[in-house]
Every structure is written in C-alpha cells, then in structure tokens.
Enzyme design. Sequence first.
Site, short mmCIF file in Angstrom:
data_model
loop_
_atom_site.label_atom_id
_atom_site.label_comp_id
_atom_site.label_asym_id
_atom_site.label_seq_id
_atom_site.Cartn_x
_atom_site.Cartn_y
_atom_site.Cartn_z
N LYS A 1 0.86 -1.02 -0.04
CA LYS A 1 -0.03 -0.09 -0.08
C LYS A 1 0.71 1.24 -0.06
O LYS A 1 2.10 1.15 0.37
CB LYS A 1 -0.83 -0.10 1.28
CG LYS A 1 -2.17 0.87 1.13
CD LYS A 1 -3.12 0.06 0.82
CE LYS A 1 -4.54 0.96 0.49
NZ LYS A 1 -5.72 0.15 0.31
N GLY B 1 -24.34 3.04 4.91
CA GLY B 1 -23.89 3.32 3.73
C GLY B 1 -24.88 3.06 2.76
O GLY B 1 -25.65 2.10 2.70
N ALA C 1 -22.65 -0.80 -0.79
CA ALA C 1 -24.16 -0.90 -0.31
C ALA C 1 -25.16 -0.84 -1.17
O ALA C 1 -25.97 -1.62 -1.30
CB ALA C 1 -24.23 0.22 0.77
#
Length: 349
Positions: free
Chosen positions: A81, A182, A187
């Site tokens: 990352k 969300g 979602a």
Amino acid sequence: MHSPWDYPDFDDHEIVHFVTDRQSGLRAVICVHSTHLGPGAGGVRFWHYAESGEALRDALRLSRGMSFKNAMAGLPLGGGKAVILADEARTKTPELLAAYGRAVERLGGAYVTAEDVGVAVPDLVEVAKHTRFVSGLPVAEGAVGGDPGPHTSYGVYLGVRAAARRALGKDSLEGLHLAVQGAGSVAGGLARLAAKDGARISIADIDSSRAQRVADEVGGTAVPPDSIMTLEADILSPNALGAILTEESIAALRVPIVAGGANNQLATPADGQRIHERGILYAPDYVINAGGIINVSTEYLADGDMATVRGRIEQIPARLEQIWSESEATGRNPAEVADAMARKLIGRA
Ligand code: NAD
C-alpha cells in the site's frame, strides 16, 4: 530516538520506502508487507495528514491488511500500500503523479499500485505513463477490471447469504431484514441483490438523499444514520466507514449477524472478541469484501475472463464457512481465526 523497527504498526514489512521529489513536491510512503505469494498489491491513498507519522502508520497497517486480504482471496499476490502526503489544499499535479509513478517503477514490480481513497482512474492513467506496475486502468464495458465496486457488492452479498445460512438456517434472504450502513457503491449493489432475493432493506447514509434513492429503488426504507447500528434486524451490513464496531456500539447491537464490506470494521482486536462473546456471527471484513481486489488482480495478471472473476468471488462463502467452523471448534473469535489463517498462508504462522 524511536527505532523504525520498533514502530507499533511495523510487522516485519519487507519494504518501507520513503519517497521525496523536491521538484514536484511529492512526499510518499510505499510499504510492502509481504511478497511471499506474489508482488505486493494494493492501492495508493492521496490524503492530507495532520502529522506525517500518521501517513507511515496508515501505510504500514493498510499494507499488512492487503497481505491478509490477498492471501485469503487465494490470489497470487502479496500485500502493499502507498500513501501520498497531500498538502492541505490537496494539490494533485501531473508532475506529482509522474514522480509517484517513477518511484513505483524503481521498486521493480515488488509493489503494484491501484486506486484508493483520493485516487481515481484518470490519476492512474497519469501514473501508468511512468510505470508498468499499475492496475485499475480504464477497461471496455463488460471486460475484466475497472470499477471494483460491483464485484465487492457481489462478494458481500454471497457472504451475507452464507451468514444467514449458518446463523439462521436460511437458504435465502427472502423475508429477512437487512440493515445497511452506507448507500454508496458497495452498499447500493448489495441492497439491489438482496432485495431481488426478497430481503427487506433498511438503509442509512449521512447523505440522506443517497439513502432515499437506494431505498426507493429497492422498495426499502431509509433510516437516520444514527439509528442503523441499533436497529433490530436479522443482519447488519456495514458498508461505509471503518472502526464502527467498538465496545459501546457492540453492546447496543440488536442483530445476530454482522456482515458487510467496509474495511477495518473492528476498532481494536478486542472488539472481535466482544462481538463473539455477544453470540453475534461476524464475517471478517477483508474476507467478505475481496470481490474488488479479485477483479483488479485478474485484470493485472491477465489470467482470466469475467467468468473466472465470478468463480473466484464465489469462493468467498466457503472461506467464511471455514473460518466460522474453526472458530466454533476452537472457541477463538472469527477475526482472530482469519488473521491466523492469513498469516499461515503468507508463511508467517
Ligand atoms: P462510497 O464512497 O461509494 O460509499 C460510502 C458511503 O458511506 C457514502 O455514501 C457516504 O456518504 C457513506 N457514509 C460515510 N459515513 C457514514 C456514516 N457514518 N453513516 C452512514 N453512511 C456513511 O464507498 P464504497 O466504495 O461503497 O466503499 C464502502 C466501504 O467499503 C469502505 O469502507 C471501503 O473501504 C470498503 N470497500 C470498498 C471496496 C470497493 O470495491 N469499492 C472494496 C473493499 C472495501
């Protein structure tokens, strides 16, 4: 002086690479946690940190998370990352992205970059002018790659079904009440798939118009964001922020299942134990939400088509089952079991 090796979030990361480019103003940290299974893959975050130590902490934690996620998804990828330290105005220039691309290239493929918070596809197109080690580039409609959201939604949906089977003995979501936190990309996709099965959807977003839009579309109910975590329902599916499962919020839950796509849902490892002790079935986040990275990895490695991607995502329920069974057999909580399995897969049992 604090030794970097004693840094609390340092977990024998293979590479911690600090990047400074005076001309473009780039300051970045690239962390590769493990390359045991393949190149360290994970997105780059573009974020303004009040304190630069926070950026390092983020990169260390997020790269380890990617090692675990990629391993548990069965991908031939390690974990990495990067974070770019943005200024307060979040100034992003082609020069800065170019310098970042050159830095990724210099690592020779040990790290493969992609989107994360604050980084969009056009940014990666700039980065890709300077490095081969990038994925998440634009693709043709229906091709492997591109927006990971729908793939994440599909995996979360399959995981929610697996949880309902295990905790409630239900083969379908029909008639079950799903509380969704969300109303964004993940979602929304989940709500649509679950509603198709006949689930009853309650959905909340701090952007109430977003929640209302999804609710209208799926014949569900939009509820205020401060009530979604305490709603009485069959399943709570967190798909917004991290660190939402705390001592306080866990005590107030009124669901037998928590299964959703948000990253880092447990505020601390102790919360994995707390939720377990309340008898609530928890689906470890990085296992259930791997659909997006599965899609991205299939694009980067060019090792399959859309059917391959779907097939790989469809393994998520079996992996969850394996975790829950081991949890039941050993008494350890599912989050702990998942971490131990992931560590074993990356050769760090
Ligand atoms: P998104 O930005 O499309 O949606 C997030 C939504 O959450 C937004 O509508 C936002 O308004 C809402 N939100 C923020 N705070 C909230 C709160 N306190 N209560 C209710 N709603 C709130 O993001 P997304 O891509 O759908 O990602 C959702 C989560 O899933 C994130 O945690 C992300 O890290 C994780 N995730 C996403 C993917 C992916 O493929 N997109 C993959 C793995 C994990």
